[in-house]
Design a protein around this motif. Structure first.
Motif, PDB file in Angstrom:
ATOM      1  N   TYR A 110       0.862  -1.189   0.000  1.00  0.00           N
ATOM      2  CA  TYR A 110       0.000   0.000   0.000  1.00  0.00           C
ATOM      3  C   TYR A 110       0.896   1.236   0.000  1.00  0.00           C
ATOM      4  O   TYR A 110       1.108   1.874   1.024  1.00  0.00           O
ATOM      5  CB  TYR A 110      -0.918  -0.003   1.229  1.00  0.00           C
ATOM      6  CG  TYR A 110      -1.976  -1.075   1.174  1.00  0.00           C
ATOM      7  CD1 TYR A 110      -3.214  -0.842   0.580  1.00  0.00           C
ATOM      8  CD2 TYR A 110      -1.717  -2.343   1.689  1.00  0.00           C
ATOM      9  CE1 TYR A 110      -4.171  -1.838   0.517  1.00  0.00           C
ATOM     10  CE2 TYR A 110      -2.668  -3.338   1.631  1.00  0.00           C
ATOM     11  CZ  TYR A 110      -3.894  -3.084   1.042  1.00  0.00           C
ATOM     12  OH  TYR A 110      -4.841  -4.080   0.973  1.00  0.00           O
ATOM     13  N   PRO A 111       1.440   1.592  -1.164  1.00  0.00           N
ATOM     14  CA  PRO A 111       2.427   2.678  -1.205  1.00  0.00           C
ATOM     15  C   PRO A 111       1.858   4.055  -0.913  1.00  0.00           C
ATOM     16  O   PRO A 111       2.627   4.975  -0.651  1.00  0.00           O
ATOM     17  CB  PRO A 111       2.981   2.593  -2.625  1.00  0.00           C
ATOM     18  CG  PRO A 111       1.926   1.920  -3.411  1.00  0.00           C
ATOM     19  CD  PRO A 111       1.267   0.957  -2.479  1.00  0.00           C
ATOM     20  N   GLU A 112       0.546   4.207  -0.936  1.00  0.00           N
ATOM     21  CA  GLU A 112      -0.038   5.519  -0.633  1.00  0.00           C
ATOM     22  C   GLU A 112      -0.416   5.656   0.842  1.00  0.00           C
ATOM     23  O   GLU A 112      -1.007   6.661   1.254  1.00  0.00           O
ATOM     24  CB  GLU A 112      -1.249   5.777  -1.516  1.00  0.00           C
ATOM     25  CG  GLU A 112      -0.889   5.953  -2.983  1.00  0.00           C
ATOM     26  CD  GLU A 112      -2.046   6.469  -3.804  1.00  0.00           C
ATOM     27  OE1 GLU A 112      -2.965   7.099  -3.248  1.00  0.00           O
ATOM     28  OE2 GLU A 112      -2.038   6.240  -5.017  1.00  0.00           O
ATOM     29  N   GLU A 113      -0.041   4.673   1.650  1.00  0.00           N
ATOM     30  CA  GLU A 113      -0.375   4.700   3.071  1.00  0.00           C
ATOM     31  C   GLU A 113       0.336   5.865   3.772  1.00  0.00           C
ATOM     32  O   GLU A 113       1.526   6.120   3.568  1.00  0.00           O
ATOM     33  CB  GLU A 113       0.054   3.389   3.720  1.00  0.00           C
ATOM     34  CG  GLU A 113      -0.474   3.192   5.120  1.00  0.00           C
ATOM     35  CD  GLU A 113      -1.838   2.535   5.143  1.00  0.00           C
ATOM     36  OE1 GLU A 113      -2.304   2.199   6.245  1.00  0.00           O
ATOM     37  OE2 GLU A 113      -2.441   2.353   4.068  1.00  0.00           O
ATOM     38  N   THR A 114      -0.401   6.580   4.613  1.00  0.00           N
ATOM     39  CA  THR A 114       0.199   7.614   5.453  1.00  0.00           C
ATOM     40  C   THR A 114       0.807   6.963   6.692  1.00  0.00           C
ATOM     41  O   THR A 114       0.156   6.180   7.375  1.00  0.00           O
ATOM     42  CB  THR A 114      -0.851   8.651   5.867  1.00  0.00           C
ATOM     43  OG1 THR A 114      -1.337   9.314   4.697  1.00  0.00           O
ATOM     44  CG2 THR A 114      -0.262   9.689   6.812  1.00  0.00           C
ATOM     45  N   VAL A 115       2.059   7.288   6.982  1.00  0.00           N
ATOM     46  CA  VAL A 115       2.784   6.692   8.108  1.00  0.00           C
ATOM     47  C   VAL A 115       3.274   7.811   9.015  1.00  0.00           C
ATOM     48  O   VAL A 115       4.071   8.657   8.595  1.00  0.00           O
ATOM     49  CB  VAL A 115       3.976   5.845   7.622  1.00  0.00           C
ATOM     50  CG1 VAL A 115       4.734   5.263   8.801  1.00  0.00           C
ATOM     51  CG2 VAL A 115       3.495   4.735   6.690  1.00  0.00           C
ATOM     52  N   ASP A 116       2.759   7.835  10.247  1.00  0.00           N
ATOM     53  CA  ASP A 116       3.156   8.863  11.220  1.00  0.00           C
ATOM     54  C   ASP A 116       3.065  10.265  10.631  1.00  0.00           C
ATOM     55  O   ASP A 116       3.961  11.102  10.796  1.00  0.00           O
ATOM     56  CB  ASP A 116       4.574   8.599  11.734  1.00  0.00           C
ATOM     57  CG  ASP A 116       4.670   7.299  12.525  1.00  0.00           C
ATOM     58  OD1 ASP A 116       3.649   6.881  13.093  1.00  0.00           O
ATOM     59  OD2 ASP A 116       5.764   6.711  12.562  1.00  0.00           O
ATOM     60  N   GLY A 117       1.978  10.500   9.912  1.00  0.00           N
ATOM     61  CA  GLY A 117       1.735  11.819   9.341  1.00  0.00           C
ATOM     62  C   GLY A 117       2.396  12.074   8.003  1.00  0.00           C
ATOM     63  O   GLY A 117       2.185  13.131   7.401  1.00  0.00           O
ATOM     64  N   ASN A 118       3.176  11.122   7.493  1.00  0.00           N
ATOM     65  CA  ASN A 118       3.864  11.278   6.212  1.00  0.00           C
ATOM     66  C   ASN A 118       3.023  10.665   5.092  1.00  0.00           C
ATOM     67  O   ASN A 118       2.920   9.435   4.978  1.00  0.00           O
ATOM     68  CB  ASN A 118       5.237  10.597   6.267  1.00  0.00           C
ATOM     69  CG  ASN A 118       6.173  11.243   7.257  1.00  0.00           C
ATOM     70  OD1 ASN A 118       6.603  12.380   7.065  1.00  0.00           O
ATOM     71  ND2 ASN A 118       6.484  10.536   8.337  1.00  0.00           N
ATOM     72  N   ALA A 145       1.727   9.136   1.772  1.00  0.00           N
ATOM     73  CA  ALA A 145       2.308   8.268   0.741  1.00  0.00           C
ATOM     74  C   ALA A 145       3.713   7.800   1.112  1.00  0.00           C
ATOM     75  O   ALA A 145       4.539   7.556   0.231  1.00  0.00           O
ATOM     76  CB  ALA A 145       2.313   8.959  -0.623  1.00  0.00           C
ATOM     77  N   ALA A 146       3.984   7.663   2.394  1.00  0.00           N
ATOM     78  CA  ALA A 146       5.252   7.052   2.795  1.00  0.00           C
ATOM     79  C   ALA A 146       5.254   5.574   2.416  1.00  0.00           C
ATOM     80  O   ALA A 146       6.275   5.021   2.005  1.00  0.00           O
ATOM     81  CB  ALA A 146       5.482   7.213   4.292  1.00  0.00           C
ATOM     82  N   GLY A 147       4.100   4.918   2.561  1.00  0.00           N
ATOM     83  CA  GLY A 147       3.951   3.545   2.106  1.00  0.00           C
ATOM     84  C   GLY A 147       4.100   2.503   3.190  1.00  0.00           C
ATOM     85  O   GLY A 147       4.797   2.701   4.191  1.00  0.00           O
ATOM     86  N   ALA A 148       3.413   1.392   3.002  1.00  0.00           N
ATOM     87  CA  ALA A 148       3.438   0.287   3.954  1.00  0.00           C
ATOM     88  C   ALA A 148       3.172  -1.022   3.223  1.00  0.00           C
ATOM     89  O   ALA A 148       2.667  -1.034   2.095  1.00  0.00           O
ATOM     90  CB  ALA A 148       2.399   0.499   5.051  1.00  0.00           C
ATOM     91  N   ASP A 204       7.666   8.501  -0.401  1.00  0.00           N
ATOM     92  CA  ASP A 204       8.600   7.411  -0.716  1.00  0.00           C
ATOM     93  C   ASP A 204       7.939   6.299  -1.516  1.00  0.00           C
ATOM     94  O   ASP A 204       8.550   5.668  -2.362  1.00  0.00           O
ATOM     95  CB  ASP A 204       9.167   6.804   0.566  1.00  0.00           C
ATOM     96  CG  ASP A 204      10.327   7.596   1.135  1.00  0.00           C
ATOM     97  OD1 ASP A 204      10.805   8.526   0.466  1.00  0.00           O
ATOM     98  OD2 ASP A 204      10.743   7.279   2.264  1.00  0.00           O
ATOM     99  N   ARG A 205       6.674   6.026  -1.233  1.00  0.00           N
ATOM    100  CA  ARG A 205       5.923   4.929  -1.849  1.00  0.00           C
ATOM    101  C   ARG A 205       6.565   3.574  -1.571  1.00  0.00           C
ATOM    102  O   ARG A 205       6.709   2.723  -2.450  1.00  0.00           O
ATOM    103  CB  ARG A 205       5.764   5.151  -3.343  1.00  0.00           C
ATOM    104  CG  ARG A 205       4.483   5.848  -3.743  1.00  0.00           C
ATOM    105  CD  ARG A 205       4.587   7.349  -3.634  1.00  0.00           C
ATOM    106  NE  ARG A 205       3.324   7.981  -4.027  1.00  0.00           N
ATOM    107  CZ  ARG A 205       3.187   9.297  -4.172  1.00  0.00           C
ATOM    108  NH1 ARG A 205       4.198  10.101  -3.956  1.00  0.00           N
ATOM    109  NH2 ARG A 205       2.032   9.806  -4.510  1.00  0.00           N
ATOM    110  N   PHE A 206       6.951   3.350  -0.327  1.00  0.00           N
ATOM    111  CA  PHE A 206       7.427   2.053   0.140  1.00  0.00           C
ATOM    112  C   PHE A 206       6.302   1.029  -0.078  1.00  0.00           C
ATOM    113  O   PHE A 206       5.171   1.216   0.369  1.00  0.00           O
ATOM    114  CB  PHE A 206       7.775   2.174   1.623  1.00  0.00           C
ATOM    115  CG  PHE A 206       8.306   0.945   2.292  1.00  0.00           C
ATOM    116  CD1 PHE A 206       9.643   0.592   2.178  1.00  0.00           C
ATOM    117  CD2 PHE A 206       7.487   0.159   3.086  1.00  0.00           C
ATOM    118  CE1 PHE A 206      10.158  -0.525   2.831  1.00  0.00           C
ATOM    119  CE2 PHE A 206       7.982  -0.947   3.753  1.00  0.00           C
ATOM    120  CZ  PHE A 206       9.329  -1.298   3.616  1.00  0.00           C
ATOM    121  N   GLY A 207       6.591  -0.056  -0.786  1.00  0.00           N
ATOM    122  CA  GLY A 207       5.564  -1.041  -1.118  1.00  0.00           C
ATOM    123  C   GLY A 207       4.988  -0.883  -2.504  1.00  0.00           C
ATOM    124  O   GLY A 207       4.025  -1.561  -2.859  1.00  0.00           O
TER     125      GLY A 207
END
Length: 475
Positions: free
Chosen positions: A58-66, A68-71, A100-103
């Motif tokens: 899920y590259p568009e996931e928000t992570v800790d307020g970031n 599209a950091a991705g998960a 970053d679009r991790f994932g």
């Protein structure tokens, strides 16, 4: 968190949803509406417990307020729980950053040098210093106790033995595919003064090799905006490389697919990967339906699986921006039998939503077959297509559109949707995860209250109207 409700499955099939971003289009070509997710499919059981595991990016996931950091979400088979992986997780190098679009792409790498498969995750928009969007991948080894996060290692250009130099916009890891070897596409790679020519890296047999269209034994010529490696799919020694922005003759952006062997006949065991082009396929080649047209993007998505016959593969190719009649970007699908040794091909399917037996209608902008995924079943390869921008246009169907093609159906297809094939009403099938095993198609759903779920639908239900129960993987 809840684990899988399913029984053991035969393998892991993984796919990732790409962000709605795109590399700039070459002059004269219509830019893509979406940079569709780059699907990959591989089989694995990370802890060797006999239960398959399900992974979805899920590259568009928000992570800790970031944003599209991705998960990446991993659901372990046999009810062994699940895990959410981000760059902020313990043991994962780096830090979650916006965009970053991790994932973006994920794969299961069954290296013969490791007892357990490894999970590979890409973040093609990851930057390092001034090299923004240079891209990086993470490899998380499997073990008897599960994924070994503390043993995670990374690859990027100029690091870990990967040839090349870290440069802005290379997008290393835009595409991934794995089996015994790992193939990595970098479609934004500049080669010399040729911008966005693109390159591919293959890791395997304790060797790492990168190549492009001006490399020895590789066909073609580096040209601005080709984006070689936009899509990749590897199985055994055969690699399909999609170059959807490649010009064919004087037609820009028509697109092409190269068939590359990573071990030419007679290559010593200590001398491969040694990539060499076997053949190239485009709509201007004999035996390929259609005509090269500006911006068709033949090879936007590719999927390669064994055909079930020794020495042969099935190659599916998405052409999502193919014009059908006066409907621009309606989309089409091609499939070929491939001779592994010499790269000979024979087209056995060329369809669109206007073809007999294919549900739906041809509409401008649908982008049919923007994603193609093949799954080897007991009856031969099944091809699943996602229609990238299908909307509620009077066809009376749940969206998005997922079509299933299979040898048992001839050139016809089944529109997979809730209420059919044993799938309960009210489920909206989603393209986040498309894959499968010999027994079941695995596809994500987005029901209210259960945001992350993958269901396994028996092929017998889809193809023959059976009534075997579906299985569920819940995060």
């Amino acid at each position: 968190m809840r684990g899988s409700r399913s029984l053991a499955l035969a393998g892991l099939f993984v796919a990732a949803l790409a962000a709605p971003i795109g590399l700039s289009a070459p002059a004269g070509a219509a830019p893509p509406v979406l940079a569709e997710r780059d699907p990959v499919a591989s089989g694995a059981d990370f802890n060797g417990d006999g239960f398959a595991d399900v992974v979805t990016g899920y590259p568009e996931e928000t992570v800790d307020g970031n944003a599209a950091a991705g998960a990446v979400r991993v659901i372990f088979g046999g009810g062994a729980g699940s895990v959410l992986i981000t760059q902020n997780a313990v043991g994962i190098p780096g830090a979650a950053e916006a965009g970053d679009r991790f994932g973006h792409a994920v794969a299961a790498w069954n290296s013969p040098y490791d007892e357990y498969p490894a999970l590979v995750i890409s973040a093609p928009l990851e930057g390092a210093g001034s090299a923004t969007e240079s891209g990086e991948i993470w490899v998380i080894p499997g073990s008897a106790t599960g994924l070994e996060f503390g043993s995670t290692y990374t690859y990027r250009q100029g690091k870990g033995g990967v040839p090349g130099t870290l440069e802005a916009g290379d997008r290393f890891g835009w595409s991934l595919s794995a089996g015994r070897e790992l193939a990595i596409g970098s479609p934004g790679e500049d080669v010399g003064d040729v911008a966005d020519a693109g390159s591919v890296t293959v890791i395997g047999n304790e060797r790492i090799v990168s190549f492009h269209q001006d490399s020895a034994n590789i066909a073609g010529t580096n040209e601005t905006g080709d984006r070689y490696g936009w899509s990749v799919s590897i199985d055994g020694y055969l690699l399909a490389v999609g170059t959807p922005h490649e010009g064919v003759g004087s037609v820009p952006g028509a697109g092409a697919v190269q068939l590359v062997t990573i071990r030419p006949d007679g290559t010593p065991n200590n001398a491969w990967p040694a990539p060499a082009t076997l053949n190239s396929i485009d709509q201007g080649r004999p035996g390929v339906t259609g005509t090269p047209e500006t911006g068709d993007h033949f090879g936007w998505s590719v999927s390669l699986v064994p055909s079930g016959d020794d020495g042969r593969h099935s190659l599916a190719v998405g052409v999502p921006d193919e014009a059908i009649g006066d409907h621009a970007r309606a989309g089409g699908l091609h499939a070929f039998h491939i001779d592994d040794l010499v790269g000979g091909y024979g087209e056995y399917l060329a369809v669109d939503q206007g073809s007999a037996g294919v549900p739906g209608t041809v509409d401008t902008g649908d982008r049919f077959a923007s994603t193609v995924v093949q799954v080897l079943t007991d009856g031969g390869p099944a091809i699943v297509t996602h229609t990238g921008t299908e909307t509620g246009d009077g066809e009376g169907r749940d969206m998005p559109a997922l079509h299933v093609f299979h040898p048992a159906l001839g050139t016809s297809a089944i529109w997979l949707e809730a209420g059919g094939s044993g799938i309960p009403d009210g489920m909206l099938l989603a393209p986040d995860h498309i894959g499968g095993t010999r027994d079941r198609l695995l596809v994500s759903t987005t029901p209210v209250g259960v945001p992350y779920r993958v269901i396994g639908v028996p092929w017998s239900d889809i193809l023959a109207g059976g009534t075997d129960p579906i299985v569920e993987y819940l995060f």
